[in-house]
Design a protein around this motif. Structure first.
Motif, PDB file in Angstrom:
ATOM      1  N   SER A   6       0.857  -1.179   0.000  1.00 29.25           N
ATOM      2  CA  SER A   6       0.000   0.000   0.000  1.00 29.25           C
ATOM      3  C   SER A   6       0.895   1.231   0.000  1.00 29.25           C
ATOM      4  CB  SER A   6      -0.911   0.012   1.233  1.00 29.25           C
ATOM      5  OG  SER A   6      -0.130   0.065   2.428  1.00 29.25           O
ATOM      6  N   PHE A   7       0.309   2.389  -0.296  1.00 26.02           N
ATOM      7  CA  PHE A   7       1.088   3.632  -0.240  1.00 26.02           C
ATOM      8  C   PHE A   7       0.171   4.800   0.092  1.00 26.02           C
ATOM      9  CE2 PHE A   7      -0.299   3.400  -4.632  1.00 26.02           C
ATOM     10  CZ  PHE A   7      -0.569   4.709  -4.997  1.00 26.02           C
ATOM     11  N   ASP A   8       0.752   5.820   0.711  1.00 27.31           N
ATOM     12  CA  ASP A   8       0.044   7.048   1.067  1.00 27.31           C
ATOM     13  C   ASP A   8       0.677   8.179   0.270  1.00 27.31           C
ATOM     14  OD1 ASP A   8      -1.128   9.258   2.136  1.00 27.31           O
ATOM     15  OD2 ASP A   8      -0.726   8.746   4.230  1.00 27.31           O
ATOM     16  N   ALA A   9      -0.083   8.760  -0.646  1.00 25.87           N
ATOM     17  CA  ALA A   9       0.451   9.772  -1.551  1.00 25.87           C
ATOM     18  C   ALA A   9       0.223  11.193  -1.054  1.00 25.87           C
ATOM     19  CB  ALA A   9      -0.176   9.604  -2.933  1.00 25.87           C
ATOM     20  N   ALA A  10      -0.438  11.365   0.083  1.00 27.75           N
ATOM     21  CA  ALA A  10      -0.846  12.704   0.517  1.00 27.75           C
ATOM     22  C   ALA A  10       0.338  13.657   0.655  1.00 27.75           C
ATOM     23  CB  ALA A  10      -1.613  12.614   1.828  1.00 27.75           C
ATOM     24  N   ALA A  11       1.375  13.236   1.361  1.00 30.13           N
ATOM     25  CA  ALA A  11       2.528  14.118   1.588  1.00 30.13           C
ATOM     26  C   ALA A  11       3.263  14.412   0.285  1.00 30.13           C
ATOM     27  CB  ALA A  11       3.476  13.491   2.606  1.00 30.13           C
ATOM     28  N   ALA A  12       3.342  13.422  -0.575  1.00 29.94           N
ATOM     29  CA  ALA A  12       4.017  13.626  -1.858  1.00 29.94           C
ATOM     30  C   ALA A  12       3.253  14.616  -2.724  1.00 29.94           C
ATOM     31  CB  ALA A  12       4.175  12.289  -2.578  1.00 29.94           C
ATOM     32  N   LYS A  13       1.940  14.490  -2.755  1.00 28.84           N
ATOM     33  CA  LYS A  13       1.126  15.383  -3.587  1.00 28.84           C
ATOM     34  C   LYS A  13       1.131  16.817  -3.066  1.00 28.84           C
ATOM     35  CE  LYS A  13      -2.048  11.991  -5.605  1.00 28.84           C
ATOM     36  NZ  LYS A  13      -3.459  11.533  -5.728  1.00 28.84           N
ATOM     37  N   ALA A  14       1.489  16.986  -1.788  1.00 29.92           N
ATOM     38  CA  ALA A  14       1.535  18.325  -1.206  1.00 29.92           C
ATOM     39  C   ALA A  14       2.817  19.072  -1.580  1.00 29.92           C
ATOM     40  CB  ALA A  14       1.421  18.238   0.314  1.00 29.92           C
ATOM     41  N   VAL A  15       3.782  18.374  -2.159  1.00 33.71           N
ATOM     42  CA  VAL A  15       5.043  19.008  -2.562  1.00 33.71           C
ATOM     43  C   VAL A  15       4.798  19.874  -3.794  1.00 33.71           C
ATOM     44  CG1 VAL A  15       7.359  18.571  -3.441  1.00 33.71           C
ATOM     45  CG2 VAL A  15       6.444  17.163  -1.584  1.00 33.71           C
ATOM     46  N   PRO A  16       5.197  21.134  -3.786  1.00 29.53           N
ATOM     47  CA  PRO A  16       5.005  22.000  -4.958  1.00 29.53           C
ATOM     48  C   PRO A  16       5.632  21.402  -6.213  1.00 29.53           C
ATOM     49  CG  PRO A  16       5.692  23.299  -3.065  1.00 29.53           C
ATOM     50  CD  PRO A  16       5.821  21.856  -2.665  1.00 29.53           C
ATOM     51  N   GLY A  17       4.876  21.389  -7.282  1.00 27.37           N
ATOM     52  CA  GLY A  17       5.370  20.856  -8.547  1.00 27.37           C
ATOM     53  C   GLY A  17       4.984  19.421  -8.816  1.00 27.37           C
ATOM     54  N   VAL A  18       4.535  18.697  -7.795  1.00 25.76           N
ATOM     55  CA  VAL A  18       4.108  17.309  -8.006  1.00 25.76           C
ATOM     56  C   VAL A  18       2.744  17.299  -8.687  1.00 25.76           C
ATOM     57  CG1 VAL A  18       3.389  15.168  -6.875  1.00 25.76           C
ATOM     58  CG2 VAL A  18       5.468  16.339  -6.129  1.00 25.76           C
ATOM     59  N   VAL A  19       2.634  16.523  -9.755  1.00 22.84           N
ATOM     60  CA  VAL A  19       1.414  16.456 -10.550  1.00 22.84           C
ATOM     61  C   VAL A  19       0.539  15.276 -10.142  1.00 22.84           C
ATOM     62  CG1 VAL A  19       0.512  16.152 -12.895  1.00 22.84           C
ATOM     63  CG2 VAL A  19       2.539  17.587 -12.501  1.00 22.84           C
ATOM     64  N   ASP A  20       1.160  14.122  -9.910  1.00 22.90           N
ATOM     65  CA  ASP A  20       0.388  12.924  -9.591  1.00 22.90           C
ATOM     66  C   ASP A  20       1.310  11.866  -8.988  1.00 22.90           C
ATOM     67  OD1 ASP A  20      -1.772  11.254  -9.353  1.00 22.90           O
ATOM     68  OD2 ASP A  20      -2.259  11.209 -11.491  1.00 22.90           O
ATOM     69  N   VAL A  21       0.712  10.891  -8.342  1.00 20.60           N
ATOM     70  CA  VAL A  21       1.419   9.721  -7.824  1.00 20.60           C
ATOM     71  C   VAL A  21       0.679   8.502  -8.358  1.00 20.60           C
ATOM     72  CG1 VAL A  21       2.145   8.435  -5.794  1.00 20.60           C
ATOM     73  CG2 VAL A  21       2.167  10.944  -5.751  1.00 20.60           C
ATOM     74  N   ILE A  22       1.408   7.655  -9.090  1.00 18.31           N
ATOM     75  CA  ILE A  22       0.766   6.570  -9.832  1.00 18.31           C
ATOM     76  C   ILE A  22       1.470   5.251  -9.531  1.00 18.31           C
ATOM     77  CG2 ILE A  22       0.203   5.680 -12.126  1.00 18.31           C
ATOM     78  CD1 ILE A  22       0.237   8.570 -13.144  1.00 18.31           C
ATOM     79  N   GLU A  23       0.694   4.233  -9.200  1.00 17.51           N
ATOM     80  CA  GLU A  23       1.277   2.896  -9.043  1.00 17.51           C
ATOM     81  C   GLU A  23       1.460   2.265 -10.415  1.00 17.51           C
ATOM     82  OE1 GLU A  23       0.598  -1.405  -6.757  1.00 17.51           O
ATOM     83  OE2 GLU A  23      -0.793   0.261  -6.402  1.00 17.51           O
ATOM     84  N   ILE A  24       2.659   1.722 -10.655  1.00 22.87           N
ATOM     85  CA  ILE A  24       2.972   1.016 -11.891  1.00 22.87           C
ATOM     86  C   ILE A  24       3.511  -0.365 -11.518  1.00 22.87           C
ATOM     87  CG2 ILE A  24       3.364   3.075 -13.294  1.00 22.87           C
ATOM     88  CD1 ILE A  24       6.315   2.904 -12.701  1.00 22.87           C
ATOM     89  N   PRO A  25       3.650  -1.279 -12.468  1.00 26.85           N
ATOM     90  CA  PRO A  25       4.050  -2.643 -12.111  1.00 26.85           C
ATOM     91  C   PRO A  25       5.330  -2.749 -11.285  1.00 26.85           C
ATOM     92  CG  PRO A  25       3.222  -2.607 -14.344  1.00 26.85           C
ATOM     93  CD  PRO A  25       3.266  -1.175 -13.895  1.00 26.85           C
ATOM     94  N   HIS A  26       6.306  -1.843 -11.476  1.00 28.39           N
ATOM     95  CA  HIS A  26       7.563  -1.946 -10.742  1.00 28.39           C
ATOM     96  C   HIS A  26       7.569  -1.152  -9.448  1.00 28.39           C
ATOM     97  CE1 HIS A  26       9.422  -2.822 -14.903  1.00 28.39           C
ATOM     98  NE2 HIS A  26       9.193  -3.950 -14.264  1.00 28.39           N
ATOM     99  N   GLY A  27       6.481  -0.486  -9.088  1.00 26.61           N
ATOM    100  CA  GLY A  27       6.471   0.289  -7.849  1.00 26.61           C
ATOM    101  C   GLY A  27       5.507   1.450  -7.911  1.00 26.61           C
ATOM    102  N   VAL A  28       5.949   2.596  -7.384  1.00 24.30           N
ATOM    103  CA  VAL A  28       5.122   3.800  -7.354  1.00 24.30           C
ATOM    104  C   VAL A  28       5.931   4.943  -7.947  1.00 24.30           C
ATOM    105  CG1 VAL A  28       3.769   5.378  -5.923  1.00 24.30           C
ATOM    106  CG2 VAL A  28       4.006   2.976  -5.242  1.00 24.30           C
ATOM    107  N   ALA A  29       5.337   5.682  -8.878  1.00 28.15           N
ATOM    108  CA  ALA A  29       6.024   6.790  -9.541  1.00 28.15           C
ATOM    109  C   ALA A  29       5.452   8.118  -9.078  1.00 28.15           C
ATOM    110  CB  ALA A  29       5.889   6.675 -11.053  1.00 28.15           C
TER     111      ALA A  29
END
Length: 212
Positions: A6-29
Motif C-alpha cells: 500500500s502507499f500514502d500519496a498525501a505528503a508527496a502530492k503536497a510538494v510543490p510541482g508534483v502532478v500525480d502519484v501513480i502505481e505502476i508494475p515496478h512500484g510507485v512513480a
C-alpha cells in the motif's frame, strides 16, 4: 517477486510541482513538473512493501545456499582423476572466492523518455537492448513493433544494467496513463537499493602439487 502493499500519496502530492502519484508494475512513480519536485515528492512518499516469499532472504542465507550447492553441479569437462590426484598430492592448496550481488552503478542515472499516442509510441533511451525495449513497449501499449520508434542515445555507462527494460517500461506505462510525454529518472538511491545486480558467485578451488 515482491511488490507494493500500500502507499500514502498525501505528503508527496503536497510538494510543490508534483502532478500525480501513480502505481505502476515496478512500484510507485511520482510525476512532477521537474526532477527536483519529483525527487522531493518521492522522498515524502510513504510506501509499505510486500516482500512475499523472499522477505527473509539475506546475504548470509545466499552464501549458505551456494556453499551447500558447491560441488553438486554438472561436469563441464572431466579429464583424468582430479580427486585422486589432489588426495595423493604432496601439498594441497584450497581457496574459496566469493563476490556479492553488486549494483552496476552506471555513470549516468537510469532514465528514459516515452511519448505514447493512440497510433504510435516514441522512446528516447540509453539502452543495450533495443529489440526487447521495443517489444516491451508494444506489449504495454498494444501497438505493433513498427509503430514503436526508439532513439538510441549515448550509453552513459551500461555495464549490463542497461540490457534490462524496467526503466523503459516505467516511462511507457506512465506516458500511456497520463497521455503526454514522460521522462523517468531513477535516483541514485533507488538504483543502488533495488534493481538488477551483477550476480553473486561462490567458487571452491582445490589443487594438488607434487614434491617438486
Amino acid at each position: 517477486g515482491g511488490g507494493v502493499g500500500s502507499f500514502d500519496a498525501a505528503a508527496a502530492k503536497a510538494v510543490p510541482g508534483v502532478v500525480d502519484v501513480i502505481e505502476i508494475p515496478h512500484g510507485v512513480a511520482v510525476v512532477a513538473e521537474n526532477f527536483w519536485a519529483a525527487r522531493n515528492g518521492r522522498q515524502a512518499l510513504t510506501v509499505s512493501w510486500d516482500p512475499k516469499q523472499w522477505g527473509d532472504l539475506s546475504s548470509d542465507g545466499i552464501t549458505r545456499m551456494l556453499r551447500d550447492l558447491a560441488g553438486k553441479g554438472a561436469d563441464a569437462r572431466n579429464d583424468g582423476d582430479a580427486a585422486k590426484a589432489a588426495a595423493s598430492a604432496a601439498k594441497r592448496v584450497e581457496a574459496v572466492y566469493e563476490t556479492p550481488y553488486l549494483a552496476h552503478a552506471t555513470m549516468e542515472p537510469l532514465n528514459c523518455t516515452a511519448d505514447v499516442r493512440p497510433d504510435r509510441c516514441e522512446i528516447w533511451v540509453s539502452t543495450q537492448a533495443q529489440t526487447s525495449s521495443v517489444r516491451a513497449a508494444a506489449r504495454i501499449t498494444g501497438l505493433s513493433d513498427d509503430q514503436i520508434t526508439l532513439h538510441t542515445l549515448f550509453l552513459g555507462g551500461g555495464f549490463g544494467r542497461r540490457s534490462q527494460t524496467d526503466f523503459v517500461e516505467d516511462a511507457v506505462h506512465l506516458s500511456k496513463a497520463l497521455g503526454k510525454p514522460v521522462k523517468v529518472v531513477y535516483t541514485r538511491e533507488d538504483d543502488m537499493h533495488a534493481g538488477f545486480y551483477r550476480p553473486v558467485t561462490y567458487n571452491e578451488l582445490v589443487g594438488g602439487l607434487d614434491a617438486d
